[in-house]
Design a protein around this motif. Structure first.
Motif, PDB file in Angstrom:
ATOM      1  N   TYR A  11      -9.512 -15.268  21.283  1.00  9.51           N
ATOM      2  CA  TYR A  11      -9.904 -16.652  21.503  1.00  9.51           C
ATOM      3  C   TYR A  11      -9.928 -17.425  20.552  1.00  9.51           C
ATOM      4  O   TYR A  11      -9.646 -16.805  19.441  1.00  9.51           O
ATOM      5  CB  TYR A  11     -11.523 -15.893  21.802  1.00  9.51           C
ATOM      6  CG  TYR A  11     -12.320 -14.926  20.887  1.00  9.51           C
ATOM      7  CD1 TYR A  11     -12.666 -15.835  19.872  1.00  9.51           C
ATOM      8  CD2 TYR A  11     -11.976 -14.237  21.605  1.00  9.51           C
ATOM      9  CE1 TYR A  11     -13.327 -15.303  19.194  1.00  9.51           C
ATOM     10  CE2 TYR A  11     -13.013 -13.571  20.225  1.00  9.51           C
ATOM     11  CZ  TYR A  11     -13.594 -14.004  18.982  1.00  9.51           C
ATOM     12  OH  TYR A  11     -13.853 -13.500  18.208  1.00  9.51           O
ATOM     13  N   PHE A  12     -10.115 -18.356  21.038  1.00  9.13           N
ATOM     14  CA  PHE A  12      -9.613 -19.971  20.146  1.00  9.13           C
ATOM     15  C   PHE A  12     -11.372 -19.561  19.727  1.00  9.13           C
ATOM     16  O   PHE A  12     -12.617 -20.130  19.934  1.00  9.13           O
ATOM     17  CB  PHE A  12      -8.869 -20.922  20.440  1.00  9.13           C
ATOM     18  CG  PHE A  12      -9.485 -21.625  19.351  1.00  9.13           C
ATOM     19  CD1 PHE A  12      -8.364 -21.875  18.548  1.00  9.13           C
ATOM     20  CD2 PHE A  12     -10.175 -23.093  19.708  1.00  9.13           C
ATOM     21  CE1 PHE A  12      -8.546 -23.106  16.956  1.00  9.13           C
ATOM     22  CE2 PHE A  12      -9.997 -24.225  18.864  1.00  9.13           C
ATOM     23  CZ  PHE A  12      -9.634 -24.560  17.587  1.00  9.13           C
ATOM     24  N   GLU A  13     -11.402 -20.064  18.020  1.00 11.38           N
ATOM     25  CA  GLU A  13     -13.138 -20.154  17.907  1.00 11.38           C
ATOM     26  C   GLU A  13     -13.108 -20.831  16.799  1.00 11.38           C
ATOM     27  O   GLU A  13     -12.870 -21.487  15.775  1.00 11.38           O
ATOM     28  CB  GLU A  13     -13.494 -18.961  17.388  1.00 11.38           C
ATOM     29  CG  GLU A  13     -14.426 -19.018  16.870  1.00 11.38           C
ATOM     30  CD  GLU A  13     -15.717 -18.147  16.245  1.00 11.38           C
ATOM     31  OE1 GLU A  13     -15.927 -16.608  16.662  1.00 11.38           O
ATOM     32  OE2 GLU A  13     -15.551 -17.374  14.728  1.00 11.38           O
ATOM     33  N   TYR A  14     -14.191 -22.385  17.582  1.00 17.31           N
ATOM     34  CA  TYR A  14     -14.225 -23.528  16.965  1.00 17.31           C
ATOM     35  C   TYR A  14     -16.344 -23.869  16.279  1.00 17.31           C
ATOM     36  O   TYR A  14     -16.984 -23.343  17.472  1.00 17.31           O
ATOM     37  CB  TYR A  14     -14.582 -24.749  18.173  1.00 17.31           C
ATOM     38  CG  TYR A  14     -14.898 -26.216  17.542  1.00 17.31           C
ATOM     39  CD1 TYR A  14     -14.816 -26.590  16.751  1.00 17.31           C
ATOM     40  CD2 TYR A  14     -15.512 -27.121  18.488  1.00 17.31           C
ATOM     41  CE1 TYR A  14     -15.196 -27.747  16.579  1.00 17.31           C
ATOM     42  CE2 TYR A  14     -16.317 -28.152  18.338  1.00 17.31           C
ATOM     43  CZ  TYR A  14     -15.439 -28.614  17.051  1.00 17.31           C
ATOM     44  OH  TYR A  14     -16.392 -29.369  16.621  1.00 17.31           O
ATOM     45  N   ARG A  15     -16.611 -23.858  15.396  1.00 18.73           N
ATOM     46  CA  ARG A  15     -17.969 -23.873  14.759  1.00 18.73           C
ATOM     47  C   ARG A  15     -17.886 -25.520  14.162  1.00 18.73           C
ATOM     48  O   ARG A  15     -17.178 -26.030  13.867  1.00 18.73           O
ATOM     49  CB  ARG A  15     -17.820 -23.297  13.935  1.00 18.73           C
ATOM     50  CG  ARG A  15     -18.122 -21.762  13.591  1.00 18.73           C
ATOM     51  CD  ARG A  15     -17.270 -20.745  12.800  1.00 18.73           C
ATOM     52  NE  ARG A  15     -16.824 -19.516  12.591  1.00 18.73           N
ATOM     53  CZ  ARG A  15     -18.616 -18.109  12.953  1.00 18.73           C
ATOM     54  NH1 ARG A  15     -19.711 -18.373  12.531  1.00 18.73           N
ATOM     55  NH2 ARG A  15     -18.292 -16.944  13.361  1.00 18.73           N
TER      56      ARG A  15
END
Length: 153
Positions: A11-15
């Motif tokens: 998965y791609f993670e955006y914070r």
């Protein structure tokens, strides 16, 4: 914003951190922001892994959301840290189906607050008619490079 690989997929993670601007009169995060964040997460993926797509968008490519859904588990409030994980459920030449998981991050622990999905198609105006076109090769390559494809639609 990294790609993370696990035993069950990648998965791609955006914070980010929520703001007061995103709250409603009750004090929690207004539901429409979750849909906006899906778009922002997708855009950060494009920026980081296939930035040439921005030029194609400026030249007329349209990445159109054709379906979007949200299932809320708990609430978010202003100034909370959020982690969104985007994964690709399925892909065809003209459509991508993505899943989103939203987490509240506290003391390095993640608490699920929402699940979502989005279907996006790739189109261009041809003779004043929106027409399906294949996704840009760099997007396909980015997805394949990180082995996000689980099935074909």
């Amino acid at each position: 914003m990294p790609f993370i690989k696990t035993e069950t997929g990648a998965y791609f993670e955006y914070r980010f951190t929520t703001s007061f601007e995103e709250t409603n009169l009750v004090g929690n995060i207004y539901f429409a922001n979750y849909a906006l964040w899906q778009g922002k997460c997708r855009e950060m993926f494009i920026k980081e892994y296939c930035s040439d797509v921005v030029k194609e968008i400026n030249d007329g490519l349209k990445l159109i959301t054709v379906d979007l859904g949200l299932q809320f588990v708990s609430q978010l409030f202003a100034l909370q840290d959020v982690v969104i994980r985007m994964s690709l459920e399925a892909q065809s030449e003209f459509r991508m189906m993505m899943n989103f998981e939203y987490y509240r991050s506290e003391n390095e622990a993640l608490h699920l607050v929402c699940k979502g999905h989005q279907s996006t198609t790739s189109m261009k105006l041809v003779d004043d008619v929106l027409t399906l076109v294949p996704f840009p090769k760099s997007m396909i390559d980015a997805v394949e490079q990180y082995k996000l494809i689980q099935q074909t639609i």
